[in-house]
Structure formats: structure tokens, C-alpha cells
Design a protein around this motif. Structure first.
Motif, PDB file in Angstrom:
ATOM      1  N   SER A  28      -3.458   6.344   4.938  1.00 37.12           N
ATOM      2  CA  SER A  28      -4.426   6.698   3.914  1.00 37.12           C
ATOM      3  C   SER A  28      -5.610   7.389   4.544  1.00 37.12           C
ATOM      4  N   ARG A  69      -9.693   8.443   3.769  1.00 31.31           N
ATOM      5  CA  ARG A  69     -10.794   8.080   2.889  1.00 31.31           C
ATOM      6  C   ARG A  69     -12.030   8.834   3.305  1.00 31.31           C
ATOM      7  N   ASP A 128      -7.534   1.241   4.179  1.00 32.49           N
ATOM      8  CA  ASP A 128      -8.749   0.554   3.737  1.00 32.49           C
ATOM      9  C   ASP A 128      -8.415  -0.911   3.469  1.00 32.49           C
ATOM     10  N   TYR A 129      -9.344  -1.799   3.777  1.00 32.83           N
ATOM     11  CA  TYR A 129      -9.076  -3.216   3.575  1.00 32.83           C
ATOM     12  C   TYR A 129      -9.157  -3.587   2.097  1.00 32.83           C
ATOM     13  N   ARG A 130      -8.180  -4.348   1.651  1.00 37.89           N
ATOM     14  CA  ARG A 130      -8.183  -4.951   0.322  1.00 37.89           C
ATOM     15  C   ARG A 130      -7.740  -6.398   0.459  1.00 37.89           C
ATOM     16  N   ARG A 131      -8.405  -7.278  -0.263  1.00 38.92           N
ATOM     17  CA  ARG A 131      -8.049  -8.693  -0.170  1.00 38.92           C
ATOM     18  C   ARG A 131      -6.616  -8.891  -0.656  1.00 38.92           C
ATOM     19  N   GLU A 168      -3.279 -10.387  -2.357  1.00 36.76           N
ATOM     20  CA  GLU A 168      -3.041 -11.164  -3.568  1.00 36.76           C
ATOM     21  C   GLU A 168      -2.515 -12.552  -3.186  1.00 36.76           C
ATOM     22  N   GLU A 171     -10.502 -14.103   6.542  1.00 33.98           N
ATOM     23  CA  GLU A 171     -10.468 -12.842   5.803  1.00 33.98           C
ATOM     24  C   GLU A 171     -11.220 -11.748   6.561  1.00 33.98           C
ATOM     25  N   ALA A 188      -9.974  -8.174   7.948  1.00 30.21           N
ATOM     26  CA  ALA A 188     -10.650  -6.896   7.693  1.00 30.21           C
ATOM     27  C   ALA A 188     -10.920  -6.151   8.998  1.00 30.21           C
ATOM     28  N   THR A 226      -7.688  -4.727  10.296  1.00 31.72           N
ATOM     29  CA  THR A 226      -7.302  -3.558   9.498  1.00 31.72           C
ATOM     30  C   THR A 226      -8.092  -2.333   9.926  1.00 31.72           C
TER      31      THR A 226
END
Length: 513
Positions: free
Chosen positions: A2, A4, A76-79, A81, A340, A344, A347
Motif C-alpha cells: 500500500s 499512503r 498502514d496499521y489497523r487494529r 478484528e 497493540e 503498530a 507494522t
């Protein structure tokens, strides 16, 4: 992969436009100065090239265009699920979680509160954690400096020696007097610096959550050790009463043995029970001192006696202990938040590894003055300077950088697994504490009934012995059973108190200071 483009970078890019303009204005003199960025015409066969304002602007906007099109490589970091239940399995009551309470409203023993305050002030592990956060804050500031250009200043003054042909103005050699400023500025096209800053910021936040976890663990550790100490005090009191009772029994048995009323076997049994009670007293006395030493270390001081407040059976417990919603754990527990942030950071380091595989674009230049004579250092004709763009990329090490990227991706997968494992462990701790509180309460009520029944049985045994209906052995057995039940009752009450503290910790309580 990705890509950004950060909206936050656009104001900084506009600032870069002005900065590039100023740099070009400094580096590019007008044609009458016979100096251009293309080279030093003074020492070459090149003809001076007049640099117009339009050319300067075109060069500046070319660099800005590179910045605008430059994007941060890597994901990009996403929490992640997480499958969440609507309520905890063993929760019996609804309402706001007890984790919302400040710890001093949960632990109301004033002596215990004073011990916790002292631990929060003097505990060495906590002081180490605070210093660790300060270290990461400083390292983040160092990483932020990578956005800025590196500028160095150096000067030279020859002391001895000459070399013909090099003593010319405007040429920086060890045989001239000179002063110069060098500039080196990496243009973050691929987002290497941005991703490095993301990783450093996540490391800082993870370390801060680690500090919070130590605070919460310290509060619960002091409380549990304090309740353990009170339980040992209670058991030691019971052991002293049991020893006194068995001492009395041995004295009575001694008289009965001399009168031929009991056998030597019965007397030896009484003496063995007395020795067992004496050994139990010695064991508990040792454990009390050791527990005091443990608490002293938590308080950050050398081993000393520990003050007590209310006795164990006088410690109040909450009538209801609502756990709240499972989803609150993700925002509350410091170890989950720490895991977490580690995810991050891992990542972001994928982007760093990817960007390292691409060429680096740098803006370089230097300005200065040089002259064989110190008196002519600042006169016209002694100045020099050059500026330009540099492009450097990996060649022979390109494959090793690919392996570095694979390693970074594997580390991110490890961090993800650790994050998910931390959440599972958190749910387990909450459920364990909830079932412990429920069963400890039921167990305590049953044991209260047992102690009451045994107290009544002891009274009956005494009456029967005094009436000559039964022997003193029945009285002794009733006493021993009662002492054991009282000791078990104090252990269960301690279990209930500790389980509430463990639930408070498992829910991530202790945020209020």
C-alpha cells in the motif's frame, strides 16, 4: 503493497517549497558573480551560465513534485478484528465495571492505602519503568530530527607548511584559511523517515503502557501480599491457641497417666499433637517475617516490620463486583494496549524495510569562503559553494534488504499473534477471577456454618466430659477440628479479598491516581 500520502505532510511540504527556494537563492549567485550550481567556473573551462528566477523556480518545484508524489511504503496499521462476546461468561451482575473505581475506593484499609502510596513513590521497578519512558521519548525526538537537514560547520587555519599551486582564493584546502557550511537533506520520497517515526512513536506508547501495567501490578501485588500477611497473622493466632490447648491437654493427660486412668499410648498421642502445634507456630512465625520482607521490597526499602490495619476478618468486601463489557478490555488493560502498540511499531517497520530497498534522494550543498591570507578571507572572490541532488540506491546488498523486509513482516506476524494471545489471556484472567469470587463467597458462607456447628460440638463435648459421660479425648478432637475449620475460614476470606483484587487487575483498573 500500500502507498499512503499523509495529509499531515502537506503543510510541511509547502514549507519545503520556501526552504528549497531559499536554498537555491543562497547557492545560485547571479551571472556577474560567475558562479552556478553546475560547477565552479573559476577553476574550470566552463562558461558562466546565467540562472534566471524562472530556472530557480522550476528546480524548486521539481523537488516539491517529488515530495508530493512520494508516499509511505508498507501497510498502514489497523487494529485487528477481535471476536467479542456480549458479556463475560461468569458475570452475574450488570452495571459499570469495578475497574472504573480508583483503587483507594476498592481498598479501604487506611494502612494498606499508605503502603500502596509508599510503593508508588519508592518502588524500584516503577522508577525503572518511568526512566525507560523518558528514554523512549528522547529517542523519538532523535527520530523526528531526521525530517530536518543535517548542517555542519567547519573551519581551517594553516599553521605550517606550503604547497605550490593550491594557494588560491575560493578553494578549500588544508593550506588555505577557510570556513564552510555543508548541507545534507534526505528527501523522504518513500516514507522511510515517516515510517521510522511511526515505529518510534508506537515504541514510546508501548513503553508508557508498560509503565501503567507496572503500576497496576504493583498495586495488586502490595494488596495481595498485605492480605496474605493478615491471613498469616490470623493463622498464627489460631496456632497459638491450639498450642495452649494442647499444652493443657498434655498436663491433664500426665496426671491421668500417673493415676492409671489412661494408657501410655493415649498420652503419647496428646504429646504428639502438642509438638505438631508447636511446629506449626514456628512455621507461621517464619512465614510472617518472610512476607514482611516481601512487602518491604515492594515498598522500595530494606526489610522492616510492616504495620497492620484491620484484622483479616474485619476487611470489608464489595457486595457486587460487576465486570462491565468485554470490549472495554481493549481500551483499558495496559498489557493489551502495549501489545497493540508493539504490533503498530512492527507494522511501521515493514515500511522502513521496504523503503530501504529504493534509492535515496538527498539535497546536498556547501557554502564557504577560502583564502591563502586571513586578511582576504571575507573579500570578493574568496567565496565558493555548490549544491545539487544526490541519488543513491542499493546494488550488491539489494537481496539482503529483501530478506530484511521478510524479517520485518515475520516480526509483525509475531506481534499480531502476541496481541491476540494477550487478549485471550486477559479474558481468562477475568473469568478466573469472577468464578473465584463467586465460589469463594459460597465457600465462606458454608464454612461459617461449619465453624458455628463445631463451636457448638465443642461445648457439648465439654459438658459430656464434665458430667463423666465421655473421655477428654472427645474434647481434644473437637478442639482440633474447630481450629482447622477456623484456619480454613480465614484462608477462604483471604481468597475472596485477593480474588476481588485480581479481578480489578484483570479488568485493567487503577487508572485513577
Amino acid at each position: 503493497m500500500s502507498r499512503r500520502c499523509s495529509n499531515h505532510a502537506r503543510p510541511a511540504i509547502q514549507g519545503c517549497v520556501d526552504g528549497i527556494d531559499q536554498f537555491i537563492d543562497l547557492c545560485m549567485f547571479n551571472a556577474t558573480d560567475k558562479f552556478v550550481m553546475k560547477g565552479l567556473s573559476r577553476f574550470s573551462n566552463w562558461e558562466p551560465i546565467a540562472v534566471t528566477n524562472r530556472a530557480r523556480r522550476l528546480a524548486g518545484w521539481y523537488l516539491v513534485g517529488l515530495l508530493l508524489t512520494g508516499c509511505a511504503l508498507g501497510p498502514d496499521y489497523r487494529r485487528p478484528e477481535i471476536d467479542m462476546a456480549e458479556r463475560f461468561r461468569m458475570a452475574e451482575t450488570e452495571g459499570q465495571s469495578i475497574a472504573n473505581l480508583p483503587w483507594w475506593q476498592l481498598l479501604r484499609d487506611e494502612t494498606l492505602q499508605q503502603l500502596i502510596h509508599l510503593a508508588l513513590k519508592e518502588n524500584k521497578d516503577l522508577q525503572q519503568a518511568v526512566a525507560s519512558v523518558e528514554e523512549l521519548q528522547a529517542r523519538l525526538n532523535v527520530t523526528l530530527m531526521d525530517f530536518l537537514p543535517n548542517m555542519d560547520v567547519n573551519a581551517n587555519a594553516p599553521v605550517m607548511g606550503t604547497l605550490g599551486g593550491f594557494l588560491r582564493p575560493g578553494f578549500a584546502t588544508p593550506f588555505n584559511y577557510y570556513g564552510q557550511t555543508t548541507l545534507n537533506w534526505e528527501i523522504d520520497i518513500w516514507g522511510r523517515i515517516r515510517r521510522s517515526n511511526e515505529a518510534a512513536r508506537a515504541d514510546l506508547l508501548a513503553r508508557e503502557e508498560n509503565r501503567r501495567a507496572i503500576v497496576l501490578t504493583l498495586i495488586s501485588a502490595v494488596a495481595q501480599a498485605y492480605f496474605d500477611l493478615l491471613q498469616l497473622d490470623s493463622q498464627l493466632d489460631i496456632a497459638h491457641r491450639a498450642l495452649a490447648s494442647w499444652q493443657e491437654s498434655v498436663s491433664i493427660a500426665q496426671a491421668q497417666l500417673q493415676g492409671g486412668m489412661i494408657s501410655r499410648l493415649d498420652f503419647d498421642q496428646f504429646a504428639a499433637e502438642r509438638a505438631n502445634a508447636s511446629a506449626r507456630v514456628a512455621e507461621l512465625e517464619r512465614r510472617v517475617v518472610q512476607k514482611e520482607n516481601e512487602i518491604s521490597v515492594l515498598l522500595g526499602r530494606k526489610p522492616l516490620p510492616i504495620a497492620r490495619g484491620h484484622a483479616l476478618m474485619g476487611q470489608l468486601t464489595l457486595l457486587e463486583v460487576p465486570a462491565g463489557l468485554p470490549s472495554e478490555l481493549l481500551q483499558r488493560r495496559p498489557d493489551i494496549l502495549q501489545a497493540e502498540q508493539n504490533l503498530a511499531a512492527a507494522t511501521a517497520r515493514i515500511g522502513v524495510a521496504k523503503a530501504s530497498r529504493f534509492p535515496k534522494l538527498t539535497l546536498t550543498g556547501f557554502l564557504g569562503v577560502a583564502s591563502p591570507a586571513l586578511s582576504n578571507l571575507l573579500t570578493s572572490g574568496s567565496e565558493f559553494g555548490v549544491g545539487g541532488l544526490g541519488l543513491a540506491g542499493p546494488l550488491l546488498n539489494a537481496k539482503s534488504l529483501g530478506f530484511e523486509q521478510r524479517a520485518a513482516e515475520a516480526q509483525a506476524r509475531q506481534a499480531l499473534a502476541q496481541y491476540e494471545q494477550t487478549i485471550l489471556q486477559a479474558f481468562r484472567e477475568v473469568e478466573d477471577a469472577l468464578i473465584a469470587i463467586r465460589t469463594a463467597d459460597d465457600q465462606f458462607k458454608a464454612q461459617q456454618q461449619q465453624v458455628a456447628a463445631l463451636q457448638s460440638a465443642l461445648q457439648v463435648a465439654n459438658l459430656r466430659y464434665e458430667g463423666g459421660v465421655t473421655s477428654y479425648v472427645d474434647v481434644l478432637l473437637a478442639k482440633r477440628t474447630l481450629f482447622d475449620a477456623e484456619s480454613a475460614l480465614s484462608a477462604t476470606h483471604r481468597l475472596h479479598l485477593v480474588s476481588v483484587v485480581q479481578l480489578y487487575k484483570a479488568l485493567g483498573g487503577g487508572w485513577a491516581r
